[in-house]
Motif scaffolding. Structure first.
Motif, PDB file in Angstrom:
ATOM      1  N   UNK A 128       0.823  -1.198   0.000  1.00 19.84           N
ATOM      2  CA  UNK A 128       0.000   0.000   0.000  1.00 19.84           C
ATOM      3  C   UNK A 128       0.862   1.255   0.000  1.00 19.84           C
ATOM      4  N   UNK A 129       0.383   2.247  -0.709  1.00 16.57           N
ATOM      5  CA  UNK A 129       1.037   3.543  -0.798  1.00 16.57           C
ATOM      6  C   UNK A 129       0.004   4.631  -0.483  1.00 16.57           C
ATOM      7  N   UNK A 130       0.449   5.802   0.001  1.00 11.44           N
ATOM      8  CA  UNK A 130      -0.499   6.885   0.270  1.00 11.44           C
ATOM      9  C   UNK A 130      -1.401   7.142  -0.934  1.00 11.44           C
ATOM     10  N   UNK A 131      -2.672   7.286  -0.660  1.00  8.44           N
ATOM     11  CA  UNK A 131      -3.656   7.465  -1.712  1.00  8.44           C
ATOM     12  C   UNK A 131      -4.423   6.202  -2.038  1.00  8.44           C
ATOM     13  N   UNK A 162      -7.358   6.791  12.085  1.00  6.98           N
ATOM     14  CA  UNK A 162      -5.969   6.348  12.203  1.00  6.98           C
ATOM     15  C   UNK A 162      -5.466   5.761  10.890  1.00  6.98           C
ATOM     16  N   UNK A 163      -6.322   5.027  10.184  1.00  4.12           N
ATOM     17  CA  UNK A 163      -5.930   4.496   8.878  1.00  4.12           C
ATOM     18  C   UNK A 163      -5.770   5.640   7.881  1.00  4.12           C
ATOM     19  N   UNK A 164      -6.666   6.599   7.944  1.00  5.15           N
ATOM     20  CA  UNK A 164      -6.559   7.759   7.064  1.00  5.15           C
ATOM     21  C   UNK A 164      -5.288   8.554   7.338  1.00  5.15           C
ATOM     22  N   UNK A 165      -4.856   8.568   8.589  1.00  7.45           N
ATOM     23  CA  UNK A 165      -3.642   9.302   8.948  1.00  7.45           C
ATOM     24  C   UNK A 165      -2.407   8.719   8.270  1.00  7.45           C
ATOM     25  N   UNK A 201     -10.306   5.585   3.066  1.00 11.30           N
ATOM     26  CA  UNK A 201     -11.074   4.494   3.673  1.00 11.30           C
ATOM     27  C   UNK A 201     -12.483   4.491   3.111  1.00 11.30           C
ATOM     28  N   UNK A 202     -12.904   3.323   2.630  1.00 12.78           N
ATOM     29  CA  UNK A 202     -14.244   3.140   2.085  1.00 12.78           C
ATOM     30  C   UNK A 202     -14.996   2.183   3.010  1.00 12.78           C
ATOM     31  N   UNK A 224      -9.050  -1.013  -7.275  1.00 15.85           N
ATOM     32  CA  UNK A 224      -8.706   0.227  -6.574  1.00 15.85           C
ATOM     33  C   UNK A 224      -8.674   0.055  -5.064  1.00 15.85           C
ATOM     34  N   UNK A 225      -9.185  -1.079  -4.557  1.00 16.31           N
ATOM     35  CA  UNK A 225      -9.140  -1.367  -3.121  1.00 16.31           C
ATOM     36  C   UNK A 225      -7.942  -2.273  -2.865  1.00 16.31           C
ATOM     37  N   UNK A 226      -6.994  -1.821  -2.059  1.00 18.28           N
ATOM     38  CA  UNK A 226      -5.721  -2.534  -1.887  1.00 18.28           C
ATOM     39  C   UNK A 226      -5.693  -3.388  -0.626  1.00 18.28           C
ATOM     40  N   UNK A 227      -6.614  -3.121   0.306  1.00 22.93           N
ATOM     41  CA  UNK A 227      -6.695  -3.934   1.530  1.00 22.93           C
ATOM     42  C   UNK A 227      -8.128  -3.896   2.030  1.00 22.93           C
ATOM     43  N   UNK A 228      -8.550  -4.993   2.670  1.00 22.16           N
ATOM     44  CA  UNK A 228      -9.883  -5.077   3.270  1.00 22.16           C
ATOM     45  C   UNK A 228      -9.705  -5.513   4.715  1.00 22.16           C
ATOM     46  N   UNK A 229     -10.300  -4.758   5.627  1.00 21.21           N
ATOM     47  CA  UNK A 229     -10.159  -5.067   7.046  1.00 21.21           C
ATOM     48  C   UNK A 229     -11.522  -4.966   7.719  1.00 21.21           C
TER      49      UNK A 229
END
Length: 342
Positions: free
Chosen positions: A9-12, A38-41, A46-47, A77-82
């Motif tokens: 993952x990279x910013x953006x 915190x994830x946005x930071x 975040x979707x 476009x979604x790089x991780x799902x949590x």
């Protein structure tokens, strides 16, 4: 099939949040907002999905949860799902997921533990996609203990990256923080000392193999099915053997013992070079402790068994990548787990 690692993952980049099992009650939504911020930071977008309702034991009907999870895991476009956390019945999604489509899709990080193991471990075994058994979204704001990493550190690491974690020496004995009254809490109460314990004997342990495992109460229900064919994964991806890890959600020791026996009979541990067992809060019995329950079920395998590892429901958390190459070292003066994303 070879193990596929999602791009770092990279910013953006976008991180999807959905609840394949239990959602978030209204009175805990502020904690969810804290975790999202915190994830946005970290620079990520975040979707948050629609399947997040916490009024019952599942966030939405199974078809809706499966559809939303599939959409996020196959959206380039979604790089991780949590998820926010685990729950009870993610198993109802298993027959509803399009495993062929997931196999063909560009790999995306799926993060979580507890009931989410029901989905993550088969995803690695059936599609070759590495998954991240680590702290869930609601635990993300906690400060990471010395010697450990956050899931946010690992999803940003490149393929081939090697990282080592070691026990911080302290853990929580019981209880939960009050996310309703204190949604901003960031410090774990680690009120007891302790480190890893070898159960099967004495002496130093050094073992290697690809890592696979998860929550006992979740995976025992898939043992012996095509969704948990660990032997085939070992044959194709780790012919020299595996490092298998398990942890429990706090069931009583008799349930844990029975479940581990069943998993062993089904062949879950057949290719293990060593077994890692998470620290447990399981209620014991006068005739059977948690350690004794593990040995009763797995001692006949004659492989090293290391218990009290920080890989489960007792904070702090040591993230483990399903599919990564692992190397465990345990001795009187040194305990560590190294993982390589390759």
């Amino acid at each position: 099939m070879s193990v596929r690692y999602p791009s770092p993952l990279r910013p953006g980049d976008r991180v999807g949040v959905t609840a394949p099992s239990s959602g978030v009650p209204k009175d805990m939504r502020e904690r969810l907002h804290v975790a999202v911020r915190d994830v946005q930071a970290r620079g990520y977008e975040v979707v948050v999905g629609d399947c997040m309702d916490g009024s019952g034991h599942v966030s939405a009907p199974a078809a809706d949860r499966a559809s939303e999870l599939m959409a996020m895991l196959t959206d380039p476009t979604v790089r991780a799902v949590v998820p926010p956390w685990g729950g009870e019945t993610a198993i109802d999604l298993i027959p509803l997921l399009d495993w062929d489509r997931l196999r063909e899709a560009e790999p995306t990080w799926l993060v979580g533990f507890s009931d989410i193991s029901t989905l993550m471990t088969p995803l690695t075994l059936l599609t070759g996609t590495a998954t991240l058994h680590g702290n869930n979204l609601m635990d993300t704001p906690y400060r990471v203990s010395e010697g450990l990493l956050s899931w946010l550190d690992i999803v940003a690491a490149p393929a081939g990256h090697r990282f080592t974690q070691y026990p911080p020496g302290r853990h929580r004995t019981a209880g939960f923080d009050d996310f309703v009254g204190h949604p901003e809490v960031r410090e774990y109460t680690l009120d007891a000392a302790g480190t890893w314990t070898r159960l099967d004997g004495t002496g130093d342990v050094e073992a290697e193999g690809r890592l696979i495992g998860g929550c006992i109460e979740a995976l025992c229900n898939l043992a012996g099915t095509s969704y948990l064919d660990v032997a085939a994964f070992a044959r194709d991806e780790s012919p020299d053997g595996l490092l298998v890890y398990v942890e429990d959600a706090g069931s009583d020791v008799f349930t844990i013992c029975r479940n581990l026996h069943g998993m062993r009979i089904a062949g879950f541990f057949d290719r293990a070079n060593a077994i890692l067992v998470g620290r447990s809060s399981a209620p014991g019995h006068s005739s059977l402790s948690h350690h004794e329950a593990v040995l009763d079920a797995l001692g006949s395998l004659n492989v090293p068994i290391i218990a009290d590892v920080e890989c489960g429901h007792i904070p702090p958390y040591m993230p483990i990548v399903n599919g990564a190459h692992g190397r465990i070292v345990h001795s009187s003066g040194r305990s560590e787990l190294a993982q390589t994303l390759g």
